[in-house]
Write a protein that holds these residues in place. Sequence first.
Motif, PDB file in Angstrom:
ATOM      1  N   LEU A 100       0.855  -1.147  -0.136  1.00 59.78           N
ATOM      2  CA  LEU A 100      -0.085   0.012   0.071  1.00 59.78           C
ATOM      3  C   LEU A 100       0.843   1.326   0.032  1.00 59.78           C
ATOM      4  CD1 LEU A 100      -2.815  -0.979   2.334  1.00 59.78           C
ATOM      5  CD2 LEU A 100      -3.101  -1.025   0.047  1.00 59.78           C
ATOM      6  N   ASP A 101       1.770   1.204   0.966  1.00 60.32           N
ATOM      7  CA  ASP A 101       2.768   2.544   0.835  1.00 60.32           C
ATOM      8  C   ASP A 101       3.561   2.712  -0.558  1.00 60.32           C
ATOM      9  OD1 ASP A 101       2.303   2.824   3.536  1.00 60.32           O
ATOM     10  OD2 ASP A 101       4.135   1.770   4.180  1.00 60.32           O
ATOM     11  N   SER A 102       3.843   1.662  -1.030  1.00 58.70           N
ATOM     12  CA  SER A 102       4.459   1.881  -2.619  1.00 58.70           C
ATOM     13  C   SER A 102       3.455   2.276  -3.781  1.00 58.70           C
ATOM     14  CB  SER A 102       5.336   0.408  -2.960  1.00 58.70           C
ATOM     15  OG  SER A 102       4.334  -0.449  -3.055  1.00 58.70           O
ATOM     16  N   HIS A 103       2.010   2.283  -3.284  1.00 58.78           N
ATOM     17  CA  HIS A 103       1.106   2.398  -4.404  1.00 58.78           C
ATOM     18  C   HIS A 103      -0.048   3.580  -3.717  1.00 58.78           C
ATOM     19  CE1 HIS A 103       2.569  -1.196  -6.028  1.00 58.78           C
ATOM     20  NE2 HIS A 103       2.108  -0.495  -7.145  1.00 58.78           N
ATOM     21  N   ASP A 104       0.789   4.493  -2.856  1.00 57.81           N
ATOM     22  CA  ASP A 104      -0.024   5.570  -2.596  1.00 57.81           C
ATOM     23  C   ASP A 104      -0.647   6.301  -3.378  1.00 57.81           C
ATOM     24  OD1 ASP A 104      -0.840   7.297  -0.460  1.00 57.81           O
ATOM     25  OD2 ASP A 104       0.968   8.656  -0.841  1.00 57.81           O
ATOM     26  N   ASP A 105      -2.132   6.624  -3.368  1.00 57.30           N
ATOM     27  CA  ASP A 105      -2.829   7.512  -4.353  1.00 57.30           C
ATOM     28  C   ASP A 105      -3.296   6.652  -5.491  1.00 57.30           C
ATOM     29  OD1 ASP A 105      -2.567   9.872  -2.736  1.00 57.30           O
ATOM     30  OD2 ASP A 105      -0.839  10.407  -3.787  1.00 57.30           O
ATOM     31  N   LEU A 106      -2.829   5.231  -5.429  1.00 55.41           N
ATOM     32  CA  LEU A 106      -3.356   4.129  -6.320  1.00 55.41           C
ATOM     33  C   LEU A 106      -4.080   3.245  -5.942  1.00 55.41           C
ATOM     34  CD1 LEU A 106       0.031   3.815  -8.509  1.00 55.41           C
ATOM     35  CD2 LEU A 106      -1.918   5.140  -9.091  1.00 55.41           C
ATOM     36  N   SER A 107      -3.986   2.722  -4.765  1.00 54.00           N
ATOM     37  CA  SER A 107      -4.542   1.541  -4.452  1.00 54.00           C
ATOM     38  C   SER A 107      -4.894   1.945  -2.904  1.00 54.00           C
ATOM     39  CB  SER A 107      -3.711   0.364  -4.177  1.00 54.00           C
ATOM     40  OG  SER A 107      -3.290   0.365  -5.447  1.00 54.00           O
ATOM     41  N   ASN A 108      -6.180   1.375  -2.351  1.00 57.10           N
ATOM     42  CA  ASN A 108      -6.764   1.188  -0.997  1.00 57.10           C
ATOM     43  C   ASN A 108      -6.873  -0.192  -0.278  1.00 57.10           C
ATOM     44  OD1 ASN A 108      -9.102   0.087  -1.936  1.00 57.10           O
ATOM     45  ND2 ASN A 108      -9.934   2.271  -2.463  1.00 57.10           N
ATOM     46  N   THR A 109      -6.468  -1.107  -1.329  1.00 58.71           N
ATOM     47  CA  THR A 109      -6.612  -2.512  -0.609  1.00 58.71           C
ATOM     48  C   THR A 109      -5.290  -3.493  -1.455  1.00 58.71           C
ATOM     49  OG1 THR A 109      -8.913  -2.358  -0.856  1.00 58.71           O
ATOM     50  CG2 THR A 109      -8.207  -4.553  -0.376  1.00 58.71           C
ATOM     51  N   ALA A 110      -4.709  -4.210  -0.221  1.00 57.28           N
ATOM     52  CA  ALA A 110      -3.548  -5.166  -0.693  1.00 57.28           C
ATOM     53  C   ALA A 110      -3.931  -6.627  -0.419  1.00 57.28           C
ATOM     54  CB  ALA A 110      -2.309  -4.622  -0.097  1.00 57.28           C
ATOM     55  N   PHE A 111      -3.337  -7.348  -1.412  1.00 61.55           N
ATOM     56  CA  PHE A 111      -3.766  -8.768  -1.106  1.00 61.55           C
ATOM     57  C   PHE A 111      -2.442  -9.761  -1.186  1.00 61.55           C
ATOM     58  CE2 PHE A 111      -7.017  -6.424  -3.415  1.00 61.55           C
ATOM     59  CZ  PHE A 111      -8.510  -6.923  -2.521  1.00 61.55           C
ATOM     60  N   LEU A 112      -2.509 -10.696  -0.640  1.00 67.14           N
ATOM     61  CA  LEU A 112      -1.341 -11.585  -0.585  1.00 67.14           C
ATOM     62  C   LEU A 112      -1.704 -13.178  -0.234  1.00 67.14           C
ATOM     63  CD1 LEU A 112       2.252 -11.195   0.772  1.00 67.14           C
ATOM     64  CD2 LEU A 112       1.149 -13.556   0.735  1.00 67.14           C
ATOM     65  N   ASP A 113      -1.717 -13.909  -1.251  1.00 72.33           N
ATOM     66  CA  ASP A 113      -1.950 -15.302  -0.908  1.00 72.33           C
ATOM     67  C   ASP A 113      -0.637 -16.218  -1.099  1.00 72.33           C
ATOM     68  OD1 ASP A 113      -4.694 -14.530  -1.258  1.00 72.33           O
ATOM     69  OD2 ASP A 113      -5.203 -15.495  -3.016  1.00 72.33           O
ATOM     70  N   LEU A 114      -0.362 -17.087  -0.127  1.00 71.86           N
ATOM     71  CA  LEU A 114       0.532 -17.990  -0.423  1.00 71.86           C
ATOM     72  C   LEU A 114       0.220 -19.287  -0.142  1.00 71.86           C
ATOM     73  CD1 LEU A 114       3.578 -18.414   0.138  1.00 71.86           C
ATOM     74  CD2 LEU A 114       3.226 -18.426   2.744  1.00 71.86           C
ATOM     75  N   SER A 115       0.581 -20.118  -1.211  1.00 69.83           N
ATOM     76  CA  SER A 115       0.137 -21.307  -1.343  1.00 69.83           C
ATOM     77  C   SER A 115       1.379 -22.385  -1.134  1.00 69.83           C
ATOM     78  CB  SER A 115      -0.487 -21.811  -2.587  1.00 69.83           C
ATOM     79  OG  SER A 115      -1.770 -21.016  -2.706  1.00 69.83           O
TER      80      SER A 115
END
Length: 297
Positions: free
Chosen positions: A86-101
């Motif tokens: 999120l910090d690296s996409h300030d003003d672009l994104s408001n939600t971050a996702f990570l899936d680990l399988s």
Amino acid sequence: MNEPQLSDVASGLASQDGTLAWVGMENIDVPVRLAGQPLNGKVAAGVSLDAAARGIHMSRLYLALEALEHQEITLSRVNAVLQRFLDSHDDLSNTAFLDLSGDVLIKRPALISPRAGWKAYPFTLRCRQDAHGMQAILDMTIGYSSTCPCSAALARQLIQQAFDEDFTDTLVNHEAVKEWLGSEQGILATPHSQRSQAHLSLRLTDGLDTLPMEVLIDSVENALGTALQTAVKRVDEQAFALANGQNLMFCEDAARRIQHALREHANVCGFKARIVHAESLHAHDAVARTEWNWTPA
């Protein structure tokens, strides 16, 4: 020599407005550790994208995953990576996702003998972070054996009929009956069993850090009573046959056993489960679903 200034066409405005729920990468290889064992993790990393922005900075997501390399997977580490997304996409994104399988490997002892072997449990840790904090859902697949209660009853009935035919005298000789029970003539029918699976999605309670993988797996396997085995001797195989005979279950029975085990588990605040018995009698599967305190994301 100065490097030439390269254009970034992704940083411009979108040709058409439209908010995107998820943009990122899938099937990223990341070496991690889980339950003390090395794991070749497969990661999906992404963020949402505001309507006016054309694209995200995928390399920033990729580089942020370095914080997980060769580290034990904890929710606090995942949280830190998501915040970096999120910090690296300030003003672009408001939600971050990570899936680990991956497959977590756990060494399992035999039922009676001193033998033991490794068993793999497929899982996916699905994490999402937004203004309300981080949510973590753990998907797991747990295999077990299930013996059909109906086929067990039908087999017992055939054995009773055979007994009536072979022992017509009112007084029955104990040794003769014992020998008959140990013969193929006596046990002429057996119940049918099938390898079965519980596909679970577990909403983890707030405040957890270390993933309670083995504790959760133990809870489900103990509730079912017929966990799949690894290295065995004949005495273990006999004990497994006994466990199946003492835990006859339809898919509905297995679903209720798992339901009760998970509702009482301190690390779970909600779940959904799909129980699959891969029928040995039919060409189709018997399936039951259950959920508790579950709201679709």
